[in-house]
Structures are given as C-alpha cells and as structure tokens.
Design a protein around this motif. Structure first.
Motif, PDB file in Angstrom:
ATOM      1  N   ARG A  32     -16.435   2.659  33.261  1.00  0.00           N
ATOM      2  CA  ARG A  32     -16.281   3.697  34.277  1.00  0.00           C
ATOM      3  C   ARG A  32     -17.187   3.339  35.440  1.00  0.00           C
ATOM      4  O   ARG A  32     -17.311   2.177  35.786  1.00  0.00           O
ATOM      5  CB  ARG A  32     -16.665   5.053  33.701  1.00  0.00           C
ATOM      6  N   ASN A  33     -17.861   4.293  36.013  1.00  0.00           N
ATOM      7  CA  ASN A  33     -18.752   4.004  37.131  1.00  0.00           C
ATOM      8  C   ASN A  33     -20.177   3.772  36.626  1.00  0.00           C
ATOM      9  O   ASN A  33     -20.672   4.495  35.775  1.00  0.00           O
ATOM     10  CB  ASN A  33     -18.730   5.146  38.142  1.00  0.00           C
ATOM     11  N   GLY A  34     -20.806   2.729  37.137  1.00  0.00           N
ATOM     12  CA  GLY A  34     -22.178   2.417  36.735  1.00  0.00           C
ATOM     13  C   GLY A  34     -22.238   1.909  35.308  1.00  0.00           C
ATOM     14  O   GLY A  34     -21.533   1.004  34.916  1.00  0.00           O
ATOM     15  N   ARG A  35     -23.112   2.511  34.520  1.00  0.00           N
ATOM     16  CA  ARG A  35     -23.284   2.094  33.122  1.00  0.00           C
ATOM     17  C   ARG A  35     -22.400   2.868  32.162  1.00  0.00           C
ATOM     18  O   ARG A  35     -22.435   2.641  30.956  1.00  0.00           O
ATOM     19  CB  ARG A  35     -24.745   2.295  32.711  1.00  0.00           C
ATOM     20  N   LYS A  36     -21.631   3.793  32.660  1.00  0.00           N
ATOM     21  CA  LYS A  36     -20.803   4.648  31.795  1.00  0.00           C
ATOM     22  C   LYS A  36     -19.552   3.904  31.334  1.00  0.00           C
ATOM     23  O   LYS A  36     -18.966   3.121  32.074  1.00  0.00           O
ATOM     24  CB  LYS A  36     -20.364   5.903  32.555  1.00  0.00           C
ATOM     25  N   CYS A  37     -19.152   4.167  30.089  1.00  0.00           N
ATOM     26  CA  CYS A  37     -17.931   3.556  29.576  1.00  0.00           C
ATOM     27  C   CYS A  37     -17.242   4.527  28.614  1.00  0.00           C
ATOM     28  O   CYS A  37     -17.836   5.483  28.122  1.00  0.00           O
ATOM     29  CB  CYS A  37     -18.211   2.218  28.903  1.00  0.00           C
ATOM     30  N   ILE A  38     -15.969   4.251  28.366  1.00  0.00           N
ATOM     31  CA  ILE A  38     -15.137   5.066  27.483  1.00  0.00           C
ATOM     32  C   ILE A  38     -14.555   4.153  26.415  1.00  0.00           C
ATOM     33  O   ILE A  38     -14.087   3.054  26.712  1.00  0.00           O
ATOM     34  CB  ILE A  38     -13.987   5.724  28.266  1.00  0.00           C
ATOM     35  N   THR A  39     -14.553   4.596  25.168  1.00  0.00           N
ATOM     36  CA  THR A  39     -13.923   3.874  24.074  1.00  0.00           C
ATOM     37  C   THR A  39     -12.598   4.549  23.769  1.00  0.00           C
ATOM     38  O   THR A  39     -12.542   5.767  23.580  1.00  0.00           O
ATOM     39  CB  THR A  39     -14.816   3.877  22.823  1.00  0.00           C
ATOM     40  N   THR A  40     -11.512   3.764  23.721  1.00  0.00           N
ATOM     41  CA  THR A  40     -10.195   4.311  23.418  1.00  0.00           C
ATOM     42  C   THR A  40      -9.676   3.713  22.114  1.00  0.00           C
ATOM     43  O   THR A  40      -9.896   2.531  21.833  1.00  0.00           O
ATOM     44  CB  THR A  40      -9.188   4.005  24.545  1.00  0.00           C
ATOM     45  N   VAL A  41      -9.011   4.547  21.324  1.00  0.00           N
ATOM     46  CA  VAL A  41      -8.422   4.133  20.050  1.00  0.00           C
ATOM     47  C   VAL A  41      -6.934   4.431  20.123  1.00  0.00           C
ATOM     48  O   VAL A  41      -6.531   5.585  20.259  1.00  0.00           O
ATOM     49  CB  VAL A  41      -9.059   4.881  18.864  1.00  0.00           C
ATOM     50  N   ALA A  42      -6.112   3.379  20.046  1.00  0.00           N
ATOM     51  CA  ALA A  42      -4.653   3.527  20.119  1.00  0.00           C
ATOM     52  C   ALA A  42      -4.021   2.891  18.884  1.00  0.00           C
ATOM     53  O   ALA A  42      -4.593   2.009  18.264  1.00  0.00           O
ATOM     54  CB  ALA A  42      -4.123   2.865  21.382  1.00  0.00           C
ATOM     55  N   GLY A  43      -2.828   3.358  18.557  1.00  0.00           N
ATOM     56  CA  GLY A  43      -2.077   2.767  17.457  1.00  0.00           C
ATOM     57  C   GLY A  43      -2.305   3.434  16.120  1.00  0.00           C
ATOM     58  O   GLY A  43      -1.925   2.888  15.083  1.00  0.00           O
ATOM     59  N   LEU A  44      -2.927   4.614  16.114  1.00  0.00           N
ATOM     60  CA  LEU A  44      -3.113   5.326  14.852  1.00  0.00           C
ATOM     61  C   LEU A  44      -1.778   5.871  14.365  1.00  0.00           C
ATOM     62  O   LEU A  44      -0.929   6.260  15.176  1.00  0.00           O
ATOM     63  CB  LEU A  44      -4.111   6.474  15.033  1.00  0.00           C
ATOM     64  N   PRO A  45      -1.548   5.914  13.055  1.00  0.00           N
ATOM     65  CA  PRO A  45      -0.267   6.421  12.526  1.00  0.00           C
ATOM     66  C   PRO A  45      -0.034   7.880  12.914  1.00  0.00           C
ATOM     67  O   PRO A  45      -0.968   8.656  13.127  1.00  0.00           O
ATOM     68  CB  PRO A  45      -0.436   6.291  11.011  1.00  0.00           C
ATOM     69  N   GLU A  75      -0.322   8.899  21.273  1.00  0.00           N
ATOM     70  CA  GLU A  75      -1.577   9.639  21.348  1.00  0.00           C
ATOM     71  C   GLU A  75      -2.761   8.688  21.237  1.00  0.00           C
ATOM     72  O   GLU A  75      -2.786   7.814  20.382  1.00  0.00           O
ATOM     73  CB  GLU A  75      -1.642  10.702  20.253  1.00  0.00           C
ATOM     74  N   ILE A  76      -3.737   8.881  22.125  1.00  0.00           N
ATOM     75  CA  ILE A  76      -4.914   8.022  22.199  1.00  0.00           C
ATOM     76  C   ILE A  76      -6.151   8.893  22.055  1.00  0.00           C
ATOM     77  O   ILE A  76      -6.245   9.959  22.654  1.00  0.00           O
ATOM     78  CB  ILE A  76      -4.966   7.277  23.552  1.00  0.00           C
ATOM     79  N   VAL A  77      -7.101   8.412  21.247  1.00  0.00           N
ATOM     80  CA  VAL A  77      -8.397   9.086  21.111  1.00  0.00           C
ATOM     81  C   VAL A  77      -9.359   8.425  22.086  1.00  0.00           C
ATOM     82  O   VAL A  77      -9.490   7.207  22.116  1.00  0.00           O
ATOM     83  CB  VAL A  77      -8.927   8.968  19.663  1.00  0.00           C
ATOM     84  N   GLN A  78     -10.027   9.246  22.921  1.00  0.00           N
ATOM     85  CA  GLN A  78     -11.024   8.741  23.862  1.00  0.00           C
ATOM     86  C   GLN A  78     -12.380   9.301  23.481  1.00  0.00           C
ATOM     87  O   GLN A  78     -12.523  10.501  23.246  1.00  0.00           O
ATOM     88  CB  GLN A  78     -10.709   9.168  25.290  1.00  0.00           C
ATOM     89  N   LEU A  79     -13.381   8.421  23.423  1.00  0.00           N
ATOM     90  CA  LEU A  79     -14.749   8.822  23.135  1.00  0.00           C
ATOM     91  C   LEU A  79     -15.659   8.297  24.236  1.00  0.00           C
ATOM     92  O   LEU A  79     -15.436   7.216  24.768  1.00  0.00           O
ATOM     93  CB  LEU A  79     -15.210   8.258  21.784  1.00  0.00           C
ATOM     94  N   SER A  80     -16.699   9.052  24.552  1.00  0.00           N
ATOM     95  CA  SER A  80     -17.631   8.596  25.572  1.00  0.00           C
ATOM     96  C   SER A  80     -18.609   7.603  24.964  1.00  0.00           C
ATOM     97  O   SER A  80     -19.030   7.741  23.819  1.00  0.00           O
ATOM     98  CB  SER A  80     -18.395   9.775  26.178  1.00  0.00           C
ATOM     99  N   GLY A  81     -18.935   6.576  25.739  1.00  0.00           N
ATOM    100  CA  GLY A  81     -19.859   5.549  25.276  1.00  0.00           C
ATOM    101  C   GLY A  81     -19.142   4.414  24.577  1.00  0.00           C
ATOM    102  O   GLY A  81     -17.937   4.453  24.336  1.00  0.00           O
TER     103      GLY A  81
END
Length: 107
Positions: A32-45, A75-81
């Motif tokens: 994301r901006n600066g040091r921030k990031c997002i973890t995404t999980v795709a392909g779950l049953p 459907e995608i799971v998004q987590l911060s960090g």
C-alpha cells in the motif's frame, strides 16, 4: 498366458490422493502506501465459511481483516500486514488444507 486380468490391475503410477481436492490457495502480499501492506488469500473452497475463518485469523494474528467478493477470483480474504507465513501455519494446523496446496507469492 492370460492377459484379461491385466486391464483390471491398478496403476502403480496413479496419484495417491485422487480423492482429495488439489486446488491451490494463493497467498499474496500487496504494497500500500509507505510501509503498509495487505495480505490476500484467494482460492479457498466454497464450502468453507470465510467469515468465521477471517474472524479466527484476525483474533489469532491481532490484525484487521475482511472478506471481499472479486469477479475473477471469487471471495478473497484480506488481512492487514504481512501475514503470509502465519496464514500457512494456521491453515495447516487447523487442517483447512495441506501445505503443498498453499502457494505464497511475493518476496
């Protein structure tokens, strides 16, 4: 020599896990901006309750998260960090999937 029974023999080179689902779960990190990031999980049953899984991930890793609906990936799971290794360990420990089904993308 009788070769009729040869057709009934089992294939020794067949995959051992034919009955199991071999779909891949993709874990990515997006900057994301600066040091921030997002973890995404795709392909779950589809049979999994993603809201409950997201709630457990948020509580375990002490981060924020949400479930998004994407046209391409479903459907995608998004987590911060950056939670890539934590997600792998969590899914294997909770027996959501096997370790060889998880594909981690990004550096």
């Amino acid at each position: 020599m009788d070769i009729k029974n040869l057709a009934l023999a089992s294939d020794p080179f067949a995959a051992k896990d034919e009955g199991q689902d071999n779909s891949k779960i993709h874990v990515r990190v997006q900057q994301r901006n600066g040091r921030k990031c997002i973890t995404t999980v795709a392909g779950l049953p589809d049979d999994l309750d993603l809201k409950k899984i997201t709630r457990a991930l948020k509580k375990t890793f002490q981060c924020n998260g949400t479930v998004h609906n994407d046209e391409e990936s479903g459907e995608i799971v998004q987590l911060s960090g950056d939670q890539r290794t934590n997600i792998r360990e969590f899914f294997v420990d909770q027996e959501i999937c096997r370790e060889d089904q998880i594909v981690i993308h990004g550096g």
